[in-house]
Design a protein around this motif. Sequence first.
Motif, PDB file in Angstrom:
ATOM      1  N   THR A  94       0.808  -1.217   0.000  1.00 13.52           N
ATOM      2  CA  THR A  94       0.000   0.000   0.000  1.00 13.52           C
ATOM      3  C   THR A  94       0.836   1.259   0.000  1.00 13.52           C
ATOM      4  O   THR A  94       0.508   2.238  -0.681  1.00 13.52           O
ATOM      5  CB  THR A  94      -0.936   0.008   1.240  1.00 13.52           C
TER       6      THR A  94
ATOM      7  N   THR B  47      -1.379  -4.449  -6.284  1.00 12.75           N
ATOM      8  CA  THR B  47      -0.999  -4.921  -4.950  1.00 12.75           C
ATOM      9  C   THR B  47      -1.808  -6.142  -4.554  1.00 12.75           C
ATOM     10  O   THR B  47      -3.017  -6.210  -4.774  1.00 12.75           O
ATOM     11  CB  THR B  47      -1.177  -3.800  -3.907  1.00 12.75           C
ATOM     12  N   ASP B  48      -1.108  -7.117  -4.021  1.00 16.03           N
ATOM     13  CA  ASP B  48      -1.757  -8.366  -3.613  1.00 16.03           C
ATOM     14  C   ASP B  48      -0.702  -9.172  -2.870  1.00 16.03           C
ATOM     15  O   ASP B  48       0.464  -9.187  -3.261  1.00 16.03           O
ATOM     16  CB  ASP B  48      -2.252  -9.131  -4.843  1.00 16.03           C
ATOM     17  N   ARG B  49      -1.104  -9.871  -1.826  1.00 18.16           N
ATOM     18  CA  ARG B  49      -0.147 -10.719  -1.103  1.00 18.16           C
ATOM     19  C   ARG B  49       0.428 -11.793  -2.026  1.00 18.16           C
ATOM     20  O   ARG B  49       1.541 -12.287  -1.804  1.00 18.16           O
ATOM     21  CB  ARG B  49      -0.828 -11.370   0.106  1.00 18.16           C
ATOM     22  N   ALA B  50      -0.317 -12.116  -3.081  1.00 18.40           N
ATOM     23  CA  ALA B  50       0.154 -13.129  -4.031  1.00 18.40           C
ATOM     24  C   ALA B  50       1.392 -12.667  -4.790  1.00 18.40           C
ATOM     25  O   ALA B  50       2.124 -13.485  -5.347  1.00 18.40           O
ATOM     26  CB  ALA B  50      -0.959 -13.477  -5.023  1.00 18.40           C
TER      27      ALA B  50
ATOM     28  N   THR C 213      -7.675   1.246  -0.236  1.00 15.79           N
ATOM     29  CA  THR C 213      -7.160   0.770   1.056  1.00 15.79           C
ATOM     30  C   THR C 213      -6.733   1.927   1.934  1.00 15.79           C
ATOM     31  O   THR C 213      -6.983   1.924   3.152  1.00 15.79           O
ATOM     32  CB  THR C 213      -5.973  -0.184   0.841  1.00 15.79           C
TER      33      THR C 213
ATOM     34  N   GLU D  85      -6.558   0.624  -7.545  1.00 15.36           N
ATOM     35  CA  GLU D  85      -5.870  -0.434  -6.800  1.00 15.36           C
ATOM     36  C   GLU D  85      -6.341  -1.771  -7.355  1.00 15.36           C
ATOM     37  O   GLU D  85      -7.514  -2.108  -7.243  1.00 15.36           O
ATOM     38  CB  GLU D  85      -6.186  -0.310  -5.309  1.00 15.36           C
ATOM     39  N   TRP D  86      -5.422  -2.503  -7.969  1.00 11.46           N
ATOM     40  CA  TRP D  86      -5.787  -3.741  -8.651  1.00 11.46           C
ATOM     41  C   TRP D  86      -5.150  -4.943  -7.979  1.00 11.46           C
ATOM     42  O   TRP D  86      -3.986  -4.909  -7.577  1.00 11.46           O
ATOM     43  CB  TRP D  86      -5.344  -3.691 -10.117  1.00 11.46           C
ATOM     44  N   SER D  87      -5.897  -6.028  -7.896  1.00 13.78           N
ATOM     45  CA  SER D  87      -5.418  -7.274  -7.298  1.00 13.78           C
ATOM     46  C   SER D  87      -5.011  -8.260  -8.388  1.00 13.78           C
ATOM     47  O   SER D  87      -5.236  -8.028  -9.588  1.00 13.78           O
ATOM     48  CB  SER D  87      -6.528  -7.895  -6.448  1.00 13.78           C
ATOM     49  N   ALA D  88      -4.453  -9.388  -7.973  1.00 16.40           N
ATOM     50  CA  ALA D  88      -4.087 -10.432  -8.932  1.00 16.40           C
ATOM     51  C   ALA D  88      -5.313 -10.944  -9.669  1.00 16.40           C
ATOM     52  O   ALA D  88      -5.281 -11.170 -10.884  1.00 16.40           O
ATOM     53  CB  ALA D  88      -3.376 -11.570  -8.205  1.00 16.40           C
TER      54      ALA D  88
ATOM     55  N   LEU E  85      -1.871 -17.458 -10.500  1.00 20.07           N
ATOM     56  CA  LEU E  85      -1.124 -17.405  -9.242  1.00 20.07           C
ATOM     57  C   LEU E  85       0.119 -18.280  -9.243  1.00 20.07           C
ATOM     58  O   LEU E  85       1.052 -18.040  -8.467  1.00 20.07           O
ATOM     59  CB  LEU E  85      -2.034 -17.789  -8.067  1.00 20.07           C
TER      60      LEU E  85
ATOM     61  N   THR F 101       3.082 -16.006 -10.074  1.00 22.30           N
ATOM     62  CA  THR F 101       3.295 -14.798  -9.289  1.00 22.30           C
ATOM     63  C   THR F 101       4.007 -15.119  -7.978  1.00 22.30           C
ATOM     64  O   THR F 101       4.048 -16.268  -7.540  1.00 22.30           O
ATOM     65  CB  THR F 101       1.948 -14.114  -8.962  1.00 22.30           C
TER      66      THR F 101
END
Length: 288
Positions: A69, A90-93, A208, A229-232, A239, A242
């Motif tokens: 973030t 952004t993504d934890r992946a 976020t 803000e874009w995720s996987a 995945l 990544t």
Amino acid sequence: MALKIVVLAKQVPDTRNVGKDAMKEDGTVNRAALPAIFNPEDLNALEQALQIKEQNPGSTITVLTMGPTRAADILRESLFRGADNGVLLTDRAFAGSDTLATSYALACAIRKIGDYDIIVCGRQAIDGDTAQVGPQVAEKLGIPQVTYTEKILSIEGKKISVLRRLEHGTETVETSLPLLVTVNGSADQCRPCNAKLVQRYKYAKTPTEKGNTADQSLYESRPYLNLMEWSAAFVDADLSQTGLAGSPTKVKNVESVVFQAKESKRLSDADNEIDELMKELITNHTIG
């Protein structure tokens, strides 16, 4: 001719302050332990994009960055300098991505952006120094690439002329759009933040960052303050390609090397001393 420009930028740890906590046990960089800055050569790339925008009225600049973030800071800084909008991928992946996984994620995001004419990025990031991400993105998108760019000279229709800085001189390359260029640190330095743009975009935030406490009416009345803000999942990323799962490169160790005076050696112009030094350098494989 109005152009759609994408700038790839990265928030990097300041490698001038590498300490003992700079690396995690899994071999990834401990970014929380280091000050974060705008990657220097990405600023050179942003300046090239801004110059293209000035020379081609109606052009737009979208800055794309991948990270946690807090990486939204460089999106705001880009807006302060003249960019039009920003996307935080952004993504934890994505955590622990090497250049292969990073370029894959960025390519997915660029496909989601859709229409573009030029992708501009710095030659390399100071945290990895690989110079691989830009070329890998171009390969994944199937578009031409020009590396070591010092100046984008002209754009006429779908033709572009680029000046490259090489080790022993320069060369001019002509190719077609769409195109990805990587920009050297020897290119024009990025202009400073504009005071009026700072006032305009200082409240720009990602979803976020806004959370549930933000003044929603402000962001509804001023849509330009809404950073994407874009995720996987949003960019349709696989995945398995990544993060650590998609990263064959593993870092063994990160350290800051500082030479001390005791490690230096003074020589006279005596032939025997020079011969001994050469033998020492060859033995430890410094040369030869």
